[in-house]
Design an enzyme around this catalytic site. Structure first.
Site, PDB file in Angstrom:
ATOM      1  N   SER A   1      75.921  -9.194  23.712  1.00 17.44           N
ATOM      2  CA  SER A   1      77.488  -9.589  23.595  1.00 17.44           C
ATOM      3  C   SER A   1      77.499 -10.544  22.280  1.00 17.44           C
ATOM      4  O   SER A   1      76.533 -11.817  22.316  1.00 17.44           O
ATOM      5  CB  SER A   1      77.771 -10.311  24.687  1.00 17.44           C
ATOM      6  OG  SER A   1      78.991 -10.759  24.646  1.00 17.44           O
TER       7      SER A   1
ATOM      8  N   TYR B   1      74.422   9.595  14.354  1.00 19.26           N
ATOM      9  CA  TYR B   1      73.661   9.775  15.477  1.00 19.26           C
ATOM     10  C   TYR B   1      72.494  10.706  15.239  1.00 19.26           C
ATOM     11  O   TYR B   1      71.572  10.802  15.676  1.00 19.26           O
ATOM     12  CB  TYR B   1      74.614  10.083  16.471  1.00 19.26           C
ATOM     13  CG  TYR B   1      75.544   9.021  16.938  1.00 19.26           C
ATOM     14  CD1 TYR B   1      75.181   7.865  17.345  1.00 19.26           C
ATOM     15  CD2 TYR B   1      76.906   9.418  17.059  1.00 19.26           C
ATOM     16  CE1 TYR B   1      76.013   6.679  17.762  1.00 19.26           C
ATOM     17  CE2 TYR B   1      77.720   8.265  17.406  1.00 19.26           C
ATOM     18  CZ  TYR B   1      77.227   7.084  17.864  1.00 19.26           C
ATOM     19  OH  TYR B   1      78.038   5.973  18.225  1.00 19.26           O
TER      20      TYR B   1
ATOM     21  N   HIS C   1      77.724   6.143  49.260  1.00 21.06           N
ATOM     22  CA  HIS C   1      78.925   5.425  48.800  1.00 21.06           C
ATOM     23  C   HIS C   1      78.706   4.350  47.984  1.00 21.06           C
ATOM     24  O   HIS C   1      79.760   3.454  47.978  1.00 21.06           O
ATOM     25  CB  HIS C   1      79.784   5.553  49.941  1.00 21.06           C
ATOM     26  CG  HIS C   1      79.677   6.521  51.086  1.00 21.06           C
ATOM     27  ND1 HIS C   1      80.449   7.671  50.955  1.00 21.06           N
ATOM     28  CD2 HIS C   1      78.864   7.045  51.962  1.00 21.06           C
ATOM     29  CE1 HIS C   1      80.428   8.513  51.795  1.00 21.06           C
ATOM     30  NE2 HIS C   1      79.242   8.212  52.493  1.00 21.06           N
TER      31      HIS C   1
ATOM     32  N   THR D   1      80.994  44.196   7.378  1.00 22.38           N
ATOM     33  CA  THR D   1      82.555  43.165   7.439  1.00 22.38           C
ATOM     34  C   THR D   1      81.833  41.689   7.589  1.00 22.38           C
ATOM     35  O   THR D   1      80.735  41.403   7.695  1.00 22.38           O
ATOM     36  CB  THR D   1      83.100  43.557   8.882  1.00 22.38           C
ATOM     37  OG1 THR D   1      84.198  42.945   8.696  1.00 22.38           O
ATOM     38  CG2 THR D   1      82.307  43.235   9.870  1.00 22.38           C
ATOM     39  N   SER D   2      82.518  40.933   7.506  1.00 24.11           N
ATOM     40  CA  SER D   2      82.462  39.627   7.162  1.00 24.11           C
ATOM     41  C   SER D   2      81.698  39.013   8.300  1.00 24.11           C
ATOM     42  O   SER D   2      80.786  38.270   8.128  1.00 24.11           O
ATOM     43  CB  SER D   2      83.822  38.628   7.153  1.00 24.11           C
ATOM     44  OG  SER D   2      84.582  38.914   6.003  1.00 24.11           O
TER      45      SER D   2
ATOM     46  N   ARG E   1      90.948  32.578  -0.709  1.00 19.65           N
ATOM     47  CA  ARG E   1      91.173  32.244   0.765  1.00 19.65           C
ATOM     48  C   ARG E   1      90.605  32.925   1.610  1.00 19.65           C
ATOM     49  O   ARG E   1      91.086  33.434   2.623  1.00 19.65           O
ATOM     50  CB  ARG E   1      92.802  32.361   0.835  1.00 19.65           C
ATOM     51  CG  ARG E   1      93.724  31.805  -0.085  1.00 19.65           C
ATOM     52  CD  ARG E   1      93.663  30.156   0.315  1.00 19.65           C
ATOM     53  NE  ARG E   1      94.519  29.435  -0.417  1.00 19.65           N
ATOM     54  CZ  ARG E   1      94.390  28.473  -0.777  1.00 19.65           C
ATOM     55  NH1 ARG E   1      93.443  27.661  -0.186  1.00 19.65           N
ATOM     56  NH2 ARG E   1      95.200  27.721  -1.583  1.00 19.65           N
TER      57      ARG E   1
ATOM     58  N   GLN F   1      84.801  43.334  16.425  1.00 21.10           N
ATOM     59  CA  GLN F   1      84.673  43.015  15.031  1.00 21.10           C
ATOM     60  C   GLN F   1      83.414  42.010  15.196  1.00 21.10           C
ATOM     61  O   GLN F   1      82.670  41.676  14.402  1.00 21.10           O
ATOM     62  CB  GLN F   1      85.836  42.401  14.506  1.00 21.10           C
ATOM     63  CG  GLN F   1      85.653  42.337  12.749  1.00 21.10           C
ATOM     64  CD  GLN F   1      86.651  41.899  12.089  1.00 21.10           C
ATOM     65  OE1 GLN F   1      87.263  40.889  12.018  1.00 21.10           O
ATOM     66  NE2 GLN F   1      87.593  42.747  11.739  1.00 21.10           N
TER      67      GLN F   1
ATOM     68  N   ARG G   1      83.993  26.618  14.525  1.00 19.31           N
ATOM     69  CA  ARG G   1      83.653  25.640  13.165  1.00 19.31           C
ATOM     70  C   ARG G   1      83.179  24.150  13.833  1.00 19.31           C
ATOM     71  O   ARG G   1      82.320  23.466  13.211  1.00 19.31           O
ATOM     72  CB  ARG G   1      84.229  25.435  11.951  1.00 19.31           C
ATOM     73  CG  ARG G   1      84.537  26.848  11.157  1.00 19.31           C
ATOM     74  CD  ARG G   1      85.420  26.563  10.099  1.00 19.31           C
ATOM     75  NE  ARG G   1      85.564  27.762   9.275  1.00 19.31           N
ATOM     76  CZ  ARG G   1      84.958  28.382   8.164  1.00 19.31           C
ATOM     77  NH1 ARG G   1      84.000  27.785   7.963  1.00 19.31           N
ATOM     78  NH2 ARG G   1      85.519  29.624   7.827  1.00 19.31           N
TER      79      ARG G   1
END
Length: 483
Positions: free
Chosen positions: A288, A19, A157, A109-110, A83, A240, A337
């Site tokens: 269809s 998409y 309605h 810092t990260s 890690r 942080q 993420r």
């Protein structure tokens, strides 16, 4: 071929594979993310050098020469060992920049690279979406202007009510889209840089680097936000991370857009069933596999399907913001993420599809006219009563006559499946002889639409066109929609 076969053995998000546009897919790509990390490290080093730290021009030049040549295989291997995604890329960058290795990520810092990059991606994501939304509004504005005075049945309605116009109904859609335009622009403009704040947002590591010089720490942050690729303001306080309420603000504007698009495309689907309006249909398109005559509103259905996902994604940032303990927890990471890119990717394809729809909407005036003809005699009863009173009749007597004839005509429609013959019954009844010459005028649909055409003209002029002015240079882009 082997690589292609291997890819077929893995799940791929349809948002990208099926998409979303190339621009939005790239915006949340690893290439964009990790090259931005490197730019942030380079600019951090430049700022620290400018403020007197022992960093050389050669180290910075080395980093700049390797800003784009990312060894993704090495980074993946480093992450398997460490890690830690940021440290994996620090090591990978250091591998090709040996002289700069000691000063990469110095004092940071990260979240310096992670959060600041996310904020840049959010801003750039809005910059992809806003022109697309402007084009949808532009196409729909042209449609509203063209059909500003075409009478059509209005529904409450989903029951026939009073008349409106096709253009006025489009303005109801436009009003919601204009609100979305303002919401997206505000969310984009409210974004700030996290800047250089350290591990808990106190800037302690940088204060130590600059030997207690508060002015230099403040100048470092200011130098960062002066970079043209970054954001021009920084949050004065962070933990942080930047507050996850920022994500709530951004994604709520997208979820609200999703609700708007779902409503518009549901209306189009309802009107397609009535055969009053259809979305564009390709010459060789199959509606269809079993029913060759069908012309399904599949573009509008796609928008509704994806809009539902966009609205549902709003729950993620709300819950994430509510459970960020004290200065931060890491239970936001995996969720963000997914939820941040998916929200923008989903909004992207919704707008592309809706542009395609609004560029090719087909109106069937004769069908609309037939539906009006079936219902208008009932709606005109008050006009008939007023005309009879003006001709000397008694309102109560006329009301009773009309009530009886209306019920007889309704029985023909509902019980016998016939056409509405109220007008013929009125014409046959001698009581209504004084106004027979007025009946055509009394039943002119244009006399039942009130100020709808004038409302369209004013709304487009005062609210819609000014909103589009900043995007006039980007209006001519066509959408090549893959079905």
């Amino acid at each position: 071929a082997a690589a292609g076969a291997d890819e077929c053995m893995k799940y791929r998000s349809p948002l990208v594979s099926r998409y979303a546009s190339k621009e939005m897919a790239y915006n949340f790509s690893d290439r964009k993310k990790f090259s931005t990390w490197r730019k942030l490290w380079i600019y951090l080093a430049k700022a620290e050098k400018a403020l007197g730290l022992s960093i050389t021009d050669a180290q910075i030049a080395e980093m700049e020469s390797h800003a784009e040549d990312i060894d993704f295989a090495m980074a993946a291997e480093e992450e398997r060992k460490l890690r830690h995604d940021v440290m994996a890329h620090v090591h990978t960058f250091a591998h090709c920049c040996p002289s700069a290795a000691p000063i990469i990520h110095l004092g940071a810092t990260s979240c310096y690279v992670g959060d600041n990059t996310d904020l840049i991606m959010l801003r750039d994501g809005f910059d992809v979406l806003l022109p697309k939304l402007a084009r949808v509004i532009d196409r729909l504005s042209n449609f509203a202007e063209k059909y500003a005075d075409l009478p059509t049945l209005g529904f409450t309605h989903y029951q026939p009510a009073q008349l409106t116009t096709v253009g006025k109904r489009a303005c109801l859609w436009l009003q919601d889209l204009a609100m979305d335009m303002r919401n997206l622009q505000r969310a984009r403009d409210d974004l700030r840089f996290r800047g250089v704040k350290g591990t808990t947002g106190t800037q302690a590591s940088f204060l130590q680097l600059f030997q207690g010089d508060h002015d230099k720490v403040m100048m470092e942050n200011q130098i960062q936000i002066n970079h043209p690729a970054f954001l021009t303001l920084a949050y004065l306080v962070t933990g942080q991370t930047y507050s996850r309420k920022v994500d709530v603000d951004c994604l709520s504007s997208l979820a609200s857009l999703g609700a708007t698009v779902h409503k518009i495309c549901t209306d189009i689907r309802l009107l397609a069933n009535l055969k009053e309006i259809e979305e564009p249909f390709e010459k060789e398109q199959i509606g269809s596999s079993a029913m060759p005559y069908k012309r399904n509103p599949m573009r509008a259905e796609r928008c509704c399907s994806l809009a539902r996902h966009l609205v549902a994604l709003m729950a993620d940032p709300l819950q994430t913001a509510s459970v960020q303990w004290l200065e931060r927890t890491l239970d936001d990471s995996a969720n963000r993420r997914i939820s941040l890119p998916e929200s923008f990717l989903t909004a992207d394809i919704i707008l592309s599809t809706l542009q395609n729809i609004t560029e090719g909407l087909v109106v069937y005036p004769k069908v609309i006219e037939r539906h009006i003809r079936h219902e208008l005699p009932f709606m005109a009863t008050e006009n008939i009563i007023m005309a009879m009173v003006k001709a000397g009749g008694n309102r109560q007597d006329c009301h009773e006559k009309i009530r009886v004839l209306s019920q007889e005509a309704a029985a023909v429609v509902k019980q016998e499946g016939g056409d509405n013959d109220l007008l013929a019954r009125v014409q046959r009844d001698p009581y209504f002889a004084p106004i027979l010459g007025q009946l055509d005028a009394l039943l002119d649909p244009r006399t039942f639409i009130g100020r709808a055409p004038q409302q369209v003209t004013r709304f487009l002029s005062e609210e819609v066109r000014p909103l589009l002015e900043p995007y006039n240079a980007k209006m001519d882009v066509k959408i090549e929609l893959e079905l």
